[in-house]
Design an enzyme around this catalytic site. Structure first.
Site, short mmCIF file in Angstrom:
data_model
loop_
_atom_site.label_atom_id
_atom_site.label_comp_id
_atom_site.label_asym_id
_atom_site.label_seq_id
_atom_site.Cartn_x
_atom_site.Cartn_y
_atom_site.Cartn_z
N SER A 70 6.33 -43.71 -29.06
CA SER A 70 6.26 -45.16 -29.23
C SER A 70 4.81 -45.62 -29.09
O SER A 70 4.20 -45.48 -28.03
CB SER A 70 7.12 -45.86 -28.17
OG SER A 70 6.76 -47.22 -28.12
N HIS A 104 7.40 -44.23 -33.52
CA HIS A 104 8.28 -45.35 -33.16
C HIS A 104 7.46 -46.63 -33.05
O HIS A 104 6.50 -46.70 -32.29
CB HIS A 104 8.96 -45.00 -31.83
CG HIS A 104 10.02 -45.95 -31.39
ND1 HIS A 104 11.32 -45.90 -31.86
CD2 HIS A 104 9.98 -46.97 -30.50
CE1 HIS A 104 12.04 -46.84 -31.26
NE2 HIS A 104 11.26 -47.51 -30.44
N ASP A 126 7.60 -50.54 -32.14
CA ASP A 126 8.39 -51.55 -31.44
C ASP A 126 7.99 -52.96 -31.85
O ASP A 126 6.86 -53.39 -31.60
CB ASP A 126 8.20 -51.40 -29.92
CG ASP A 126 8.92 -50.18 -29.39
OD1 ASP A 126 10.15 -50.11 -29.56
OD2 ASP A 126 8.26 -49.29 -28.81
N MET A 157 8.65 -56.87 -31.39
CA MET A 157 9.25 -57.84 -30.45
C MET A 157 8.81 -59.25 -30.80
O MET A 157 7.65 -59.46 -31.16
CB MET A 157 8.80 -57.51 -29.02
CG MET A 157 9.07 -56.09 -28.59
SD MET A 157 8.67 -55.86 -26.85
CE MET A 157 8.81 -54.06 -26.72
N HIS A 172 11.75 -50.19 -34.67
CA HIS A 172 12.75 -50.70 -33.72
C HIS A 172 12.57 -52.21 -33.59
O HIS A 172 11.63 -52.68 -32.97
CB HIS A 172 12.54 -49.98 -32.37
CG HIS A 172 13.45 -50.43 -31.28
ND1 HIS A 172 13.25 -50.11 -29.95
CD2 HIS A 172 14.60 -51.17 -31.30
CE1 HIS A 172 14.21 -50.64 -29.21
NE2 HIS A 172 15.04 -51.28 -30.01
N MET A 218 13.28 -55.56 -32.11
CA MET A 218 13.85 -56.29 -30.96
C MET A 218 13.58 -57.76 -31.23
O MET A 218 12.73 -58.39 -30.61
CB MET A 218 13.18 -55.80 -29.67
CG MET A 218 13.67 -54.43 -29.25
SD MET A 218 12.54 -53.61 -28.11
CE MET A 218 11.40 -52.92 -29.30
N MET A 263 19.70 -47.80 -25.62
CA MET A 263 18.57 -48.18 -24.75
C MET A 263 18.84 -47.70 -23.33
O MET A 263 19.92 -47.92 -22.78
CB MET A 263 18.38 -49.70 -24.75
CG MET A 263 17.84 -50.29 -26.04
SD MET A 263 16.30 -49.56 -26.62
CE MET A 263 15.16 -49.96 -25.29
N ASP A 277 15.85 -44.46 -25.74
CA ASP A 277 14.54 -45.13 -25.67
C ASP A 277 14.43 -45.84 -24.33
O ASP A 277 15.25 -46.70 -23.99
CB ASP A 277 14.48 -46.14 -26.83
CG ASP A 277 13.16 -46.89 -26.92
OD1 ASP A 277 12.23 -46.57 -26.16
OD2 ASP A 277 13.09 -47.80 -27.77
C1 DX5 Z 1 10.94 -50.82 -24.85
C2 DX5 Z 1 10.64 -50.14 -26.15
C3 DX5 Z 1 10.27 -48.72 -26.00
C4 DX5 Z 1 9.07 -48.46 -25.12
C5 DX5 Z 1 9.42 -47.25 -24.32
O1 DX5 Z 1 11.60 -51.99 -25.05
O2 DX5 Z 1 11.73 -50.20 -27.04
O3 DX5 Z 1 10.16 -48.04 -27.23
O4 DX5 Z 1 7.87 -48.23 -25.80
O5 DX5 Z 1 8.43 -47.04 -23.38
P1 DX5 Z 1 8.54 -45.91 -22.27
O6 DX5 Z 1 8.72 -44.60 -22.96
O7 DX5 Z 1 7.22 -46.02 -21.56
O8 DX5 Z 1 9.70 -46.26 -21.39
ZN ZN Z 2 11.66 -48.90 -28.86
#
Ligand code: DX5
Ligand code: ZN
Length: 216
Positions: free
Chosen positions: A8, A33, A35, A37, A66, A68, A138, A177
């Site tokens: 990620s 990956h 993310d 948001m 991903h 969110m 998750m 994740d």
């Molecule tokens: C959190 C993200 C993850 C995040 C995971 O909401 O979806 O992808 O980057 O981070 P780690 O591996 O540090 O928990």
């Molecule tokens: Zn993620």
């Protein structure tokens, strides 16, 4: 299925993403990956489709996006056009449009993933399994990197594996994740996970090569 590591970039250096992706590629990662948001579905804001478009130009690794965000339906087209290989959105975002969104993603030859937050039961996924390429369980509350793995989510992996068996979806990716490190990765793969997302464990490591390999 071979286990796929999806580092990620949330924990990477955002000023040097091309270099960061090269580092994980050299370490053996096949996916990246991303993310996304929106500060609404989760209490944090990150990046959008323009960044995916730029990453597409500099890497041949699969872009595992991903979402969110509260209204995935509105933005799916942008992420498809930006060059995403896999688009995963949250079941909790637009419950009544779930199947339509999956179909929208798949109509463009992009793999479709559906994710559930820690408090959402796996039952809600069942009817969608025949249409999905990936299920993302998750293992932290989405929103931030570096949180602690929630062991209470592990049983969900077995549930999804059972759904995959019922629907004969041998090639379903079961992804986790949040809080993934060498120890929690083993717990998850033993239960049937075949795709591991890890952010802080990989990008925070002194030796990125051994960090990626230690997950396998
Ligand atoms: C959190 C993200 C993850 C995040 C995971 O909401 O979806 O992808 O980057 O981070 P780690 O591996 O540090 O928990
Ligand atoms: Zn993620």
């Amino acid at each position: 299925m071979e286990t796929v590591i999806s580092p990620s970039i949330l924990s990477a250096d955002f000023a040097n993403l091309e270099h960061e992706i090269l580092r994980v590629k050299n370490a053996g990662a096949k996916w990246v990956h991303v993310d996304v948001m929106d500060g609404h579905f989760v209490p944090n804001i990150t990046i959008g489709a323009p960044v995916v478009k730029s990453l597409r130009k500099v890497t041949d690794l699969k872009l595992d996006v991903h979402l969110m965000i509260s209204e995935p339906d509105k933005y799916i087209q942008d992420f498809i056009e930006a060059g995403s290989d896999i688009i995963t959105f949250h079941y909790e975002a637009q419950i009544n449009q779930t199947l339509d969104i999956i179909k929208k993603i798949k109509a463009h030859n992009v793999l479709a993933g559906l994710s559930i937050k820690p408090n959402t039961p796996t039952d809600v996924l069942k009817d969608f399994i025949p249409y999905l390429d990936l299920v993302l369980i998750m293992t932290v509350e989405p929103g931030f990197g570096g949180q602690k793995f929630m062991h209470e989510c592990v049983q969900k992996i077995a549930d999804v594996k059972e759904f995959a068996r019922i629907y004969k979806k041998d090639n379903l990716y079961i992804q986790v994740d949040g809080g993934i490190n060498d120890k929690t990765a083993k717990i998850c793969t033993k239960m049937g996970v075949n795709s591991l997302v890890a952010g802080s464990y990989i990008f925070g490591a002194d030796d990125i090569n051994s960090a990626v390999r230690s997950l396998l």
